[in-house]
Design a protein around this motif. Structure first.
Motif, mmCIF file in Angstrom:
data_model
loop_
_atom_site.group_PDB
_atom_site.id
_atom_site.type_symbol
_atom_site.label_atom_id
_atom_site.label_comp_id
_atom_site.label_asym_id
_atom_site.label_seq_id
_atom_site.Cartn_x
_atom_site.Cartn_y
_atom_site.Cartn_z
ATOM 1 N N CYS A 253 -37.444 -10.151 8.487
ATOM 2 C CA CYS A 253 -36.505 -9.322 7.719
ATOM 3 C C CYS A 253 -35.064 -9.810 7.859
ATOM 4 C CB CYS A 253 -36.603 -7.863 8.158
ATOM 5 S SG CYS A 253 -38.129 -7.041 7.656
ATOM 6 N N ASP A 254 -34.789 -10.581 8.917
ATOM 7 C CA ASP A 254 -33.436 -11.090 9.177
ATOM 8 C C ASP A 254 -33.162 -12.413 8.467
ATOM 9 O OD1 ASP A 254 -32.350 -9.066 10.598
ATOM 10 O OD2 ASP A 254 -32.324 -10.078 12.532
ATOM 11 N N TRP A 255 -34.074 -12.850 7.591
ATOM 12 C CA TRP A 255 -33.913 -14.156 6.955
ATOM 13 C C TRP A 255 -32.585 -14.235 6.196
ATOM 14 C CZ3 TRP A 255 -33.539 -15.795 1.789
ATOM 15 C CH2 TRP A 255 -33.670 -17.166 1.589
ATOM 16 N N ALA A 256 -32.220 -13.187 5.469
ATOM 17 C CA ALA A 256 -30.968 -13.213 4.710
ATOM 18 C C ALA A 256 -29.766 -13.314 5.641
ATOM 19 C CB ALA A 256 -30.856 -11.961 3.832
ATOM 20 N N THR A 257 -29.851 -12.665 6.804
ATOM 21 C CA THR A 257 -28.766 -12.757 7.785
ATOM 22 C C THR A 257 -28.629 -14.181 8.303
ATOM 23 O OG1 THR A 257 -29.090 -10.464 8.480
ATOM 24 C CG2 THR A 257 -27.945 -11.908 10.019
ATOM 25 N N LEU A 258 -29.768 -14.831 8.565
ATOM 26 C CA LEU A 258 -29.734 -16.210 9.030
ATOM 27 C C LEU A 258 -29.082 -17.124 7.987
ATOM 28 C CD1 LEU A 258 -30.557 -18.521 10.938
ATOM 29 C CD2 LEU A 258 -32.822 -18.485 9.873
ATOM 30 N N ILE A 259 -29.466 -16.975 6.728
ATOM 31 C CA ILE A 259 -28.885 -17.804 5.668
ATOM 32 C C ILE A 259 -27.382 -17.559 5.553
ATOM 33 C CG2 ILE A 259 -28.894 -18.263 3.190
ATOM 34 C CD1 ILE A 259 -31.302 -19.364 4.787
ATOM 35 N N HIS A 260 -26.975 -16.283 5.621
ATOM 36 C CA HIS A 260 -25.545 -15.949 5.572
ATOM 37 C C HIS A 260 -24.801 -16.615 6.729
ATOM 38 C CE1 HIS A 260 -22.160 -13.457 7.057
ATOM 39 N NE2 HIS A 260 -21.827 -13.414 5.774
ATOM 40 N N ASP A 261 -25.377 -16.537 7.929
ATOM 41 C CA ASP A 261 -24.725 -17.130 9.098
ATOM 42 C C ASP A 261 -24.567 -18.639 8.947
ATOM 43 O OD1 ASP A 261 -24.792 -14.592 10.128
ATOM 44 O OD2 ASP A 261 -26.249 -15.019 11.719
ATOM 45 N N VAL A 262 -25.634 -19.295 8.477
ATOM 46 C CA VAL A 262 -25.581 -20.749 8.293
ATOM 47 C C VAL A 262 -24.478 -21.117 7.299
ATOM 48 C CG1 VAL A 262 -26.823 -22.735 7.351
ATOM 49 C CG2 VAL A 262 -27.992 -21.166 8.902
ATOM 50 N N HIS A 263 -24.442 -20.418 6.175
ATOM 51 C CA HIS A 263 -23.428 -20.699 5.158
ATOM 52 C C HIS A 263 -22.022 -20.460 5.702
ATOM 53 C CE1 HIS A 263 -21.418 -20.817 1.261
ATOM 54 N NE2 HIS A 263 -20.873 -19.638 1.557
ATOM 55 N N ARG A 264 -21.838 -19.351 6.392
ATOM 56 C CA ARG A 264 -20.495 -18.995 6.891
ATOM 57 C C ARG A 264 -19.984 -20.038 7.876
ATOM 58 N NH1 ARG A 264 -16.086 -17.506 6.714
ATOM 59 N NH2 ARG A 264 -15.150 -15.484 7.183
ATOM 60 N N ILE A 265 -20.828 -20.450 8.795
ATOM 61 C CA ILE A 265 -20.420 -21.409 9.826
ATOM 62 C C ILE A 265 -20.238 -22.803 9.222
ATOM 63 C CG2 ILE A 265 -21.175 -22.570 11.949
ATOM 64 C CD1 ILE A 265 -22.528 -19.923 12.743
ATOM 65 N N ALA A 266 -21.131 -23.178 8.295
ATOM 66 C CA ALA A 266 -21.017 -24.494 7.667
ATOM 67 C C ALA A 266 -19.705 -24.630 6.896
ATOM 68 C CB ALA A 266 -22.209 -24.728 6.741
ATOM 69 N N VAL A 267 -19.355 -23.599 6.143
ATOM 70 C CA VAL A 267 -18.111 -23.634 5.367
ATOM 71 C C VAL A 267 -16.896 -23.675 6.290
ATOM 72 C CG1 VAL A 267 -16.654 -22.292 3.790
ATOM 73 C CG2 VAL A 267 -19.108 -22.520 3.339
ATOM 74 N N ALA A 268 -16.945 -22.894 7.355
ATOM 75 C CA ALA A 268 -15.775 -22.788 8.236
ATOM 76 C C ALA A 268 -15.593 -24.015 9.133
ATOM 77 C CB ALA A 268 -15.897 -21.536 9.107
ATOM 78 N N TYR A 269 -16.678 -24.545 9.677
ATOM 79 C CA TYR A 269 -16.572 -25.601 10.682
ATOM 80 C C TYR A 269 -17.110 -26.962 10.229
ATOM 81 C CZ TYR A 269 -15.783 -21.609 13.789
ATOM 82 O OH TYR A 269 -15.296 -20.462 14.375
ATOM 83 N N GLY A 270 -17.844 -26.975 9.124
ATOM 84 C CA GLY A 270 -18.377 -28.234 8.653
ATOM 85 C C GLY A 270 -19.533 -28.773 9.474
#
Length: 262
Positions: free
Chosen positions: A212-229
């Protein structure tokens, strides 16, 4: 990127009341969450084999999860939940009598400690001399696909050490019942006082939470990737607590204290 894993991401988990049999378990990371495909025992075994560490202090290593008893497996699943999601189980239950919703909240460590203290260890001997052991995932896999009644008899035959399945089967099954963190929790509706037993299974709860947390995982990956590369592999290797802390920091929110796992 250097690893954000701290020294507390690997924890010692006692598997018996004495604490002499124990396992070393690391905190789940995004790659571990991504690997969960269902809520079966096979899914639980695969997850634990990923999280177990090859440590001299551990009685079980990666690849050994299928040999664990149902109690030991559930204790490790409970520890995995506490490492990644925190110490409490919280939810909303609907009263069967008045249909009012009420909160169910408890410390998972308290439940795990109780199950650990009450669990039979090794070979169990009943007062009539019949002996048996608790089933493992290997036993469950061996009877998979059989009709329910036949599977039950075959599982009993595998676990019975002495005694006849036809004569002693019911007593052994009764002694096995409730082993592990698969039990009814007493709850009382605060509105009408109606009492009820709420079924809680740590295997279903943990694996369903991850899915059920799959969407949270995807959000986290996107957020960190955009911010830190950082790369996908780097982000998915972060322990879940560290990943959620980075996202909270980026969003200006308080950092969740998932280290409070007891």
């Amino acid at each position: 990127m250097t690893s954000a894993a701290g020294p507390d991401t690997v924890h010692l988990v006692p598997l018996d009341p004495s604490g002499r049999r124990r396992a070393m378990l690391r905190e789940p990371a995004g790659a571990d969450e991504q690997s969960v495909g269902g809520t079966t025992t096979a899914d639980a075994v695969r997850l634990l084999d990923r999280l177990l560490t090859d440590d001299p202090a551990s009685a079980v290593r990666p690849g050994d999860a299928a040999t664990l008893t149902v109690v030991e497996r559930d204790l490790l699943l409970a520890a995995a939940y506490r490492l990644g999601w925190g110490p409490r189980i919280s939810g909303v239950v609907t009263c069967a009598a008045c249909a009012a919703p009420f909160d169910l909240d408890f410390r998972l460590a308290d439940l795990a400690d109780r199950v650990r203290a009450e669990a039979p260890a090794g070979v169990v001997t009943l007062d009539d001399g019949v002996t048996f052991r608790l089933p493992t995932a290997q036993d469950e896999a061996a009877v998979l696909g059989l009709p329910p009644d036949e599977a039950e008899r075959a599982l009993l035959a595998r676990c019975l050490i002495s005694g006849a399945p036809e004569t002693h089967g019911p007593r052994v099954e009764q002694a096995m019942a409730g082993a592990g963190i698969d039990l009814d929790l007493a709850a009382t509706c605060p509105e009408c006082g109606h009492g009820a037993d709420i079924r809680f299974q740590i295997q279903d709860y943990l694996l369903a939470t991850i899915r059920c947390d799959w969407a949270t995982l995807i959000h986290d990956v996107h957020r960190i990737a955009v911010a830190y590369g950082w790369s996908l592999t780097e982000i998915l290797s972060l322990p879940r607590g560290s990943r959620r802390a980075f996202v909270a920091l980026l969003d200006g929110e308080p950092i969740p204290r998932t280290a409070e796992r007891s």
